[in-house]
Scaffold this motif. Structure first.
Motif: not given
Length: 189
Positions: A25-38, A129-139
């Motif tokens: 899960l830590l590596f998955f979070l790192l992967h999301l961060s590199k794609r600008g998804i938090y 911001l995502s529709d669910s509000g659970m994540y956001m993507t860097f623009v």
């Protein structure tokens, strides 16, 4: 060769499984961060959810490793190392996003379908911001002069072409906020 772990097999395997899952899960979070998804828990502050989840996973990995080790000094060293890593991550987060100095501006499209968040800490960043509000993507980043915060000062205009396509006009510096405008065209698919 001396075995580091002697004892209950169930404790060892449960610790190994929780260690493996937390590292995955830590590596998955790192992967999301590199794609600008938090990952987030509401807004603001952005990506605090991401930071909290990372800290929890590091603590779980630390506890799992310490339960697998029988040597007391090594066990204490692993626990101390895990705590130091969590403290460093937390301090880095607070340095990047000072609690009193970070300003947040929400932007909603005219049709209320898409929401954006501008985060200003001397340099601005625009997130969708995502529709669910659970994540956001860097623009896109928002560059200004000498740490000026045009969105916090309400020195911006938005020209909406659609809910995913717009032009941001914002003041570049505080000396002439209504004369020196910059623009960013945002077009998301």
């Amino acid at each position: 060769m001396k075995r580091v772990y002697k004892g209950n097999n169930n404790v060892f395997w449960s610790s190994l499984i929780s260690l493996s899952l937390s590292l995955f899960l830590l590596f998955f979070l790192l992967h999301l961060s590199k794609r600008g998804i938090y990952i987030q828990f509401g807004t603001p502050p952005p990506w605090s959810g991401h930071t909290i989840i990372s800290a929890i996973l590091i603590l779980i990995a630390t506890i799992s490793i310490s339960r697998m080790i029988k040597v007391r000094q090594l066990k204490y060293f692993v626990i101390a190392l895990g705590l130091v890593i969590v403290i460093i991550i937390s301090l880095a987060f607070l340095l990047i996003n000072p609690p009193g100095e970070t300003k947040y501006t929400r932007i909603t499209s005219p049709d209320n379908k898409t929401k954006y968040l501008v985060v200003e800490t001397g340099a601005g960043r625009l997130y969708r911001l995502s529709d669910s509000g659970m994540y956001m993507t860097f623009v896109t980043p928002i560059r200004t002069d000498d740490g000026y915060l045009p969105f916090a000062d309400n020195a911006y205009k938005i020209e909406w072409l659609s809910s995913n396509h717009f032009i941001l006009h914002y003041a570049f510096n505080r000396d002439s906020p209504y004369k020196d405008y910059r623009e960013i065209t945002v077009h998301l698919e």
